[in-house]
Design an enzyme around this catalytic site. Structure first.
Site, PDB file in Angstrom:
ATOM      1  N   PRO A   2       0.689  -1.242   0.096  1.00 49.73           N
ATOM      2  CA  PRO A   2       0.034   0.120  -0.006  1.00 49.73           C
ATOM      3  C   PRO A   2       0.951   1.269   0.103  1.00 49.73           C
ATOM      4  O   PRO A   2       1.540   1.330   0.738  1.00 49.73           O
ATOM      5  CB  PRO A   2      -0.763  -0.087   1.387  1.00 49.73           C
ATOM      6  CG  PRO A   2      -0.774  -1.577   1.594  1.00 49.73           C
ATOM      7  CD  PRO A   2       0.367  -2.100   1.266  1.00 49.73           C
ATOM      8  N   GLU A   3       0.636   2.111  -0.781  1.00 52.79           N
ATOM      9  CA  GLU A   3       1.458   3.450  -0.904  1.00 52.79           C
ATOM     10  C   GLU A   3       0.332   4.592  -0.669  1.00 52.79           C
ATOM     11  O   GLU A   3      -0.724   4.291  -0.104  1.00 52.79           O
ATOM     12  CB  GLU A   3       1.833   3.544  -2.142  1.00 52.79           C
ATOM     13  CG  GLU A   3       2.955   2.426  -2.526  1.00 52.79           C
ATOM     14  CD  GLU A   3       3.602   2.673  -4.183  1.00 52.79           C
ATOM     15  OE1 GLU A   3       3.738   3.483  -4.591  1.00 52.79           O
ATOM     16  OE2 GLU A   3       3.817   1.513  -4.545  1.00 52.79           O
ATOM     17  N   LYS A  57       3.251   6.485   3.984  1.00 49.94           N
ATOM     18  CA  LYS A  57       2.620   5.062   4.046  1.00 49.94           C
ATOM     19  C   LYS A  57       2.051   4.646   5.439  1.00 49.94           C
ATOM     20  O   LYS A  57       1.781   3.508   5.467  1.00 49.94           O
ATOM     21  CB  LYS A  57       3.582   4.156   3.473  1.00 49.94           C
ATOM     22  CG  LYS A  57       4.252   4.358   2.225  1.00 49.94           C
ATOM     23  CD  LYS A  57       4.835   3.130   1.527  1.00 49.94           C
ATOM     24  CE  LYS A  57       5.862   3.864   0.580  1.00 49.94           C
ATOM     25  NZ  LYS A  57       6.583   2.492  -0.129  1.00 49.94           N
ATOM     26  N   ARG A 261      12.320  -7.423  -5.765  1.00 52.28           N
ATOM     27  CA  ARG A 261      11.078  -6.768  -6.404  1.00 52.28           C
ATOM     28  C   ARG A 261      11.442  -6.658  -7.861  1.00 52.28           C
ATOM     29  O   ARG A 261      12.245  -7.114  -8.316  1.00 52.28           O
ATOM     30  CB  ARG A 261      10.874  -5.196  -5.979  1.00 52.28           C
ATOM     31  CG  ARG A 261      12.377  -4.268  -6.139  1.00 52.28           C
ATOM     32  CD  ARG A 261      12.391  -2.945  -5.667  1.00 52.28           C
ATOM     33  NE  ARG A 261      13.543  -2.371  -5.687  1.00 52.28           N
ATOM     34  CZ  ARG A 261      13.869  -1.550  -6.841  1.00 52.28           C
ATOM     35  NH1 ARG A 261      13.004  -1.591  -7.934  1.00 52.28           N
ATOM     36  NH2 ARG A 261      15.211  -1.019  -6.972  1.00 52.28           N
TER      37      ARG A 261
END
Length: 286
Positions: A2-3, A57, A261
């Protein structure tokens, strides 16, 4: 992960459902997630939620002067219940890291998928006591985040621009996904050096950053927590869309994989048609 847009929507969701409600129960089921011991978790019980805020965040519930602060990390989420389940949670046997219940029977779980546990919960008297909040850079949608401020962040920084956008101590709230999106909108290589950008490129990137985040915030606003993940995925142009067609030029969106990532970009829109090598120390292929 979540950003800024999703966390902002979660905060708005919580604000509308928890302010004025008192906490009936607060239980940690992943003890490594709780990073503080004073005040104790029990200090929350019986207090009333008076506000909710976002810092980068980070989620922040103000519980009558005691703050419940959480960072959802890569695989964390908030699961809301209008009626909290009565079932007992077995520590270590569930993705649930924390459960909070309110006086009307509602409540939420903080969950974390996968084996790498990074979700963090703090109980503090001031959100600024949380190291990750104290070190945050400016909010990119704030009125004081001007083009001049942004240019100052980039000036002299011989760092790849994607890394600058993701660095929380420089700009708060942008992570891997939205940095991909911003760079695609700006038509800029993720490996461009921040210090190498001319005035026009800095202005273009500034506008792309603000417009992309503002659009994502507006798209997420008012959505229930359960819908936010899917809404985020649907709104992405290139992130997590490797192998798909670029919606701007029709080229194929490409992936670059790292140890923990990956990132996505469009060669035609961002790198002059050149492909970025898919290895950790990638450079433009000749």
């Amino acid at each position: 992960m979540p950003e800024l847009p999703e966390v902002d929507a979660l905060v708005g969701f919580l604000r509308g459902r928890t302010v004025g409600r008192s906490i009936r129960s607060a239980l940690m089921t992943s003890f490594s997630a709780l990073k503080t011991f004073d005040p104790p978790l029990t200090e929350l019980v019986g207090r009333t939620v008076t506000g909710a805020a976002r810092h980068g965040k980070w989620l922040d519930l103000d519980v009558d002067g005691v703050h419940l602060v959480a960072h959802l990390a890569r695989a964390g989420w908030l699961r809301w219940y209008e009626q909290l389940p009565a079932s007992r949670i077995r520590p270590g046997k569930s993705p649930i890291a924390m459960r909070v219940g309110f006086d009307d029977g509602s409540g939420f779980d903080l969950t974390e998928a996968g084996t790498k546990k990074s979700l963090a919960v703090y109980v503090v008297r001031d959100a600024a006591e949380v190291p990750g909040i104290a070190s945050l850079g400016p909010e990119p949608l704030g009125d004081d985040f001007t083009l001049e401020v942004f240019a100052g962040i980039l000036s002299g920084r011989r760092t790849q621009i994607k890394g600058v956008l993701r660095e929380q101590s420089l700009i708060a709230g942008v992570g891997n996904a939205y940095s991909d999106e911003v760079l695609h909108v700006a038509k800029m290589s993720p490996y461009a050096l921040a210090a190498s950008l001319d005035d026009e490129e800095v202005a273009r990137l500034y506008d792309a950053l603000r417009d992309t985040l503002r659009g994502a915030v507006e798209a997420a606003e008012g959505r229930p927590a359960a819908e936010l993940k899917d809404a985020k995925r649907q709104g992405m142009r290139v992130h997590a869309r490797g192998g798909e067609t670029c919606p701007v030029c029709g080229d194929t969106v490409r992936d670059v994989h790292f140890a923990d990532r990956s990132m996505q970009y469009c060669p035609t829109c961002q790198t002059g048609g050149k492909l970025l090598a898919d290895r950790r120390m990638s450079r433009l292929l000749k």
